[in-house]
Enzyme design. Structure first.
Site, PDB file in Angstrom:
ATOM      1  N   ASP A 685      25.686  53.738   1.458  1.00 43.94           N
ATOM      2  CA  ASP A 685      26.694  52.900   1.961  1.00 43.94           C
ATOM      3  C   ASP A 685      27.340  53.561   2.970  1.00 43.94           C
ATOM      4  O   ASP A 685      27.857  52.871   4.186  1.00 43.94           O
ATOM      5  CB  ASP A 685      27.591  52.570   0.814  1.00 43.94           C
ATOM      6  CG  ASP A 685      28.766  51.630   1.236  1.00 43.94           C
ATOM      7  OD1 ASP A 685      28.539  50.626   1.684  1.00 43.94           O
ATOM      8  OD2 ASP A 685      30.052  52.223   1.141  1.00 43.94           O
ATOM      9  N   LYS A 689      27.909  52.470   7.402  1.00 42.33           N
ATOM     10  CA  LYS A 689      29.282  52.411   8.051  1.00 42.33           C
ATOM     11  C   LYS A 689      29.053  53.378   9.183  1.00 42.33           C
ATOM     12  O   LYS A 689      29.800  53.134  10.499  1.00 42.33           O
ATOM     13  CB  LYS A 689      30.272  53.147   7.161  1.00 42.33           C
ATOM     14  CG  LYS A 689      30.632  52.097   6.034  1.00 42.33           C
ATOM     15  CD  LYS A 689      31.636  52.824   5.099  1.00 42.33           C
ATOM     16  CE  LYS A 689      32.001  51.684   4.094  1.00 42.33           C
ATOM     17  NZ  LYS A 689      32.885  52.147   3.088  1.00 42.33           N
TER      18      LYS A 689
END
Length: 824
Positions: A685, A689
């Protein structure tokens, strides 16, 4: 003298006729001299047309339509007039019915319906309605006479749209009114030739009759009584916020009416315009409302005292075709336009709008679709040699188009009106195919696709008349934790936004995993969950997107609050439909680079927005700050970030005093991690980003190019169950505790840091000392550090909650508001 004209809806039922009688009797009580012009009862003209066409085809069902016509008129008599007094009017109507039936029988025998016969058939609508109104007024105490205007109005033999002989007509009208003192109930729409043949005056013919009488008498004023409160700023059936205009000049009224406003027909203004007699458009069913005054020297006011708008109204023509003539052979040739329009004029092809390029390379003109076949045939014949030699390109015809026009005398003195018009359309993805503006600057007209007409009218109306007020329409997919929180935030803030920001957020659709709900007027945010359960239909994303596109509402925003890859696949088609996208779903922005860039390009091409600020830092202004730095000319040297609230909490809490596996268990129990903590601890994750930040910095990286230094050993990542994962994690406790102890000895702390430098993006566990901004992090805060040319020695730092439903929903909400500002 005042001329009162009542339209079909004003005499469409017994109660409507009673209302007309009240208005007439009120004028008589005031000792006012009036003449009444009457239309056919609503729907009767269409029935007469249908009956005639069926008779022409020897279809005996015309007799059934004739019975409908009889029944409507006789039932009206039965309601209006006492039974013992009905005989005279029934006899009058009976004579008319028999005459009409004989004519239609003759049409069925010869199987031919000439324009002359058609006009005679249509005349019965006005004759029957006016006979009833005259008789009823007499029974109500107003002495009146039925006036068949065929006795007065003389025309040529252009059946269906006859031209008036004003010299003879005016003489007849003046002579008749000198000899008749009683109230005259005159038939609208119909006239006669010098040989006694019945003619009709074309569309809006009853208005024309009223204007002819008003100009000849001459009248003090002409009043057109209809079923709306005067001339509206736009079609109220399309624009709910449309309002009545207090006044219009003759020229404005003709412009508005030319492009489709149904209240008044442009030729009907001519007889009174010449003599400067004002026209009032009023509502039969709201007679106390003053309506709209049409005439000169009356100010420039809109409804309700509104006189500051740069335009008066918006008018449309719903269905037109655009014919394009172009080619090098048009340039510098003086007679092309003359030849083109002369040949069309001889065939009576009405040209609605003309646009010609200044280069003289092309001429576009709009016509009624029914005229396309004849128009193209005539043009091909006229320009046959040029087409054969390819000096002129083959004709092109575009169908399913509409015209949208803004009208107002103030436009000529108000800069920027046309720009505002085009900008409003452009921001809502409405493409303009052709433009026309007269030298007088009374109107600006745009040809657009018919499917966009409703959206375009509402957009332009809001832009000009409600410019201090904006409505955005939301289509929300995902109403779980983030989506539900967003809806609650919108509900709580709705009154403030309306009063302080003059913004209304209209939630048109909500979809969850099982059900979806559409309400064009807006879903209640007080009980949306209950409405969704009771009224919702099964969720199908294809159907959701299709319905959103079919509604084609202005200022539409699609909000994706899911983490679904399936929803992401619809982004391109949504943006291509000129609907903006706002989303915290990072799968699109961190997916294949070409797809991500395609989204941005599609949004740019369609003048909409793809907004994903919450992809990186939830409600933190991370991407906005990065783009501001770039756009202002700063150079990004290095980006570092603690980009996971979960990992921030775990490593801010882990200090070696308890095993790492217990810290992770506690974080899971508090809801800080995903159901499977590995989804946080694997670094994927965070990698997404930093990839998004890299792309925003100008690097076209793919996800696979982000280097992830694993925090956990492979045995943890490959464990088959969560329980097995925690067993494997316990085996890792000693290793990571040693890392923690070593860092503490060096005066450092452990942080999971994503970084971007020189185009290289990576994620890993690092030890930082007290000089590093991330050293002092606590709780679940995120922190992003931008080292740039300007912020070199002391990086620009953004810190705050980077996860959680409240802050993520707030970030989405902020982007919706920002987007509404762009749309306005």
């Amino acid at each position: 003298m005042i001329v009162l004209k009542f339209g079909g809806t004003s005499v469409g039922s017994p109660e409507s006729i009673r209302q007309v009688a009240r208005i007439v009797l009120n004028y008589k009580a005031q000792q006012r001299n009036i003449v009444v012009v009457n239309s056919a009862m609503s729907g009767i003209t269409n029935l007469l047309v249908e009956a005639a066409e069926r008779a022409c085809n020897s279809d005996s069902s015309y007799l059934g339509i004739l019975e409908q016509i009889k029944e409507k008129h006789l039932s009206t008599v039965k309601v209006l007039i006492d039974i013992e007094k009905q005989t005279p009017i029934k006899q009058t109507l009976g004579d008319l019915f028999r005459e009409l039936e004989e004519i239609l029988y003759g049409v069925s025998l010869i199987k031919e319906l000439t324009p002359r016969t058609s006009d005679l058939v249509l005349s019965f609508g006005e004759r029957m309605a006016s006979s009833i109104l005259s008789y009823f007024l007499n029974e109500s105490g107003a002495e009146s006479e039925y006036l068949d205007t065929r006795k007065l109005i003389r025309t040529d033999r252009n059946f269906g749209n006859a031209r008036v002989d004003f010299e003879t007509t005016n003489y007849n009208i003046q002579k008749h009114f000198e000899e008749h003192s009683k109230l005259q109930i005159a038939t609208g729409f119909i006239a006669v030739t010098d040989r006694g043949a019945t003619t009709t005056l074309g569309r809006g013919g009853s208005d024309y009759t009223a204007s002819i009488l008003g100009g000849a008498l001459p009248a003090e004023r002409v009043e057109i009584w209809t079923d709306v409160d005067g001339v509206m700023s736009a079609n109220p059936k399309v624009v709910k916020e449309a309002f009545s205009l207090r006044s219009l000049s003759y020229e404005e009224a003709m412009e508005i009416s030319h492009f489709g406003a149904k209240v008044i027909y442009p030729p009907s203004i001519q007889p009174v315009y010449i003599k400067q007699i004002p026209i009032y458009v009023r509502n039969t069913f709201n007679p106390d409302f003053e309506g709209t005054r049409i005439g000169n020297g009356n100010g420039n006011g809109n409804g309700n005292g509104k006189n500051h708008y740069p335009i008066k109204g918006i008018s449309t023509m719903d269905d037109i075709a655009l014919i394009n003539l172009q080619g090098s052979g048009l340039i510098g040739v003086a007679d092309v336009s003359a030849r083109l329009f002369s040949v069309l004029n001889r065939a009576r092809v009405n040209i609605i709008l003309i646009a010609q390029a200044s280069s003289e390379h092309s001429i576009s003109f709009a016509v009624d679709p029914k005229d396309v076949k004849q128009a193209t045939k005539l043009i091909k014949e006229e320009f046959g040699s040029e087409l054969a030699s390819r000096k002129i390109d083959p004709l092109t015809v575009e169908h399913d188009l509409s015209i949208l026009a803004i009208v107002g005398e103030k436009m000529r003195s108000k800069p920027g009106v046309t720009g505002k018009f085009f900008t409003a359309l452009g921001k809502n993805g409405v493409n303009i195919l052709s433009i026309a503006q007269g030298v007088s600057e009374l109107n600006v007209s745009a040809v657009i696709e018919k499917k966009n007409l409703s959206k375009a009218v509402n957009t332009v109306h809001e832009s000009f008349f409600l410019s201090n007020h904006k409505t955005v329409n939301l289509f929300i997919v995902g109403a779980g934790l983030i989506g539900g929180t967003l809806l609650e935030q919108i509900r709580q803030q709705a009154d403030v936004l309306r009063s302080k920001k003059l913004l209304k957020i209209n939630v048109v659709a909500v979809a969850r995993s099982r059900k979806m709900l559409f309400e064009t007027e807006g879903i209640s945010l007080e009980n949306w969950r209950e409405e969704l359960e009771e009224k919702g239909e099964p969720t199908m994303l294809d159907a959701f997107v299709k319905k959103m596109n079919e509604l084609n509402l202005p200022n539409s925003i699609f909000v994706d609050n899911t983490s679904s890859a399936e929803v992401v696949q619809h982004y391109l088609s949504i943006l291509d439909s000129s609907v903006s996208v706002v989303t915290p779903n990072k799968l699109a922005s961190s997916g294949p680079y070409l797809y991500f860039q395609g989204l941005k390009d599609t949004a740019f091409r369609n003048n909409v927005r793809y907004m994903y600020e919450t992809n990186v830092g939830a409600g933190l202004p991370v991407l906005t700050t990065l783009n501001d730095l770039k756009n202002s000319g700063d150079e990004i040297l290095c980006i570092e970030g603690v980009l996971s609230g979960t990992l921030s909490y775990i490593f801010n809490t882990f200090d070696g005093s308890q095993p790492f596996s217990e810290v992770v268990k506690a974080a899971k129990a508090k809801g800080f991690t995903e159901p499977d903590p590995r989804d946080d601890l694997n670094g994927a994750d965070v990698a997404r980003k930093i990839l998004i930040l890299a792309r925003e910095s100008g690097y076209d990286l793919e996800l696979g190019q982000v280097e992830i230094r694993p925090i956990l050993p492979e045995s943890c990542l490959t464990a088959l169950t969560i329980d097995e994962f925690f067993k494997e994690l316990q085996k890792f406790d000693e290793t990571i505790e040693q890392q923690c102890v070593q860092a503490r000895k060096e005066g450092k702390v452990l942080r999971v840091i994503a970084s971007l430098k020189d185009g290289r993006a990576q994620v890993g566990l690092e030890a930082v000392d007290s000089s590093h901004p991330f050293y002092s992090l606590s709780g679940s805060d995120n922190m992003i550090s931008f080292q740039t040319t300007r912020y070199n020695e002391r990086p620009l730092v953004i810190k705050g909650p980077g996860a959680g439903a409240e802050v993520t929903a707030a970030g989405v909400f902020a982007e919706i508001i920002s987007l509404s500002n762009y749309l306005s």
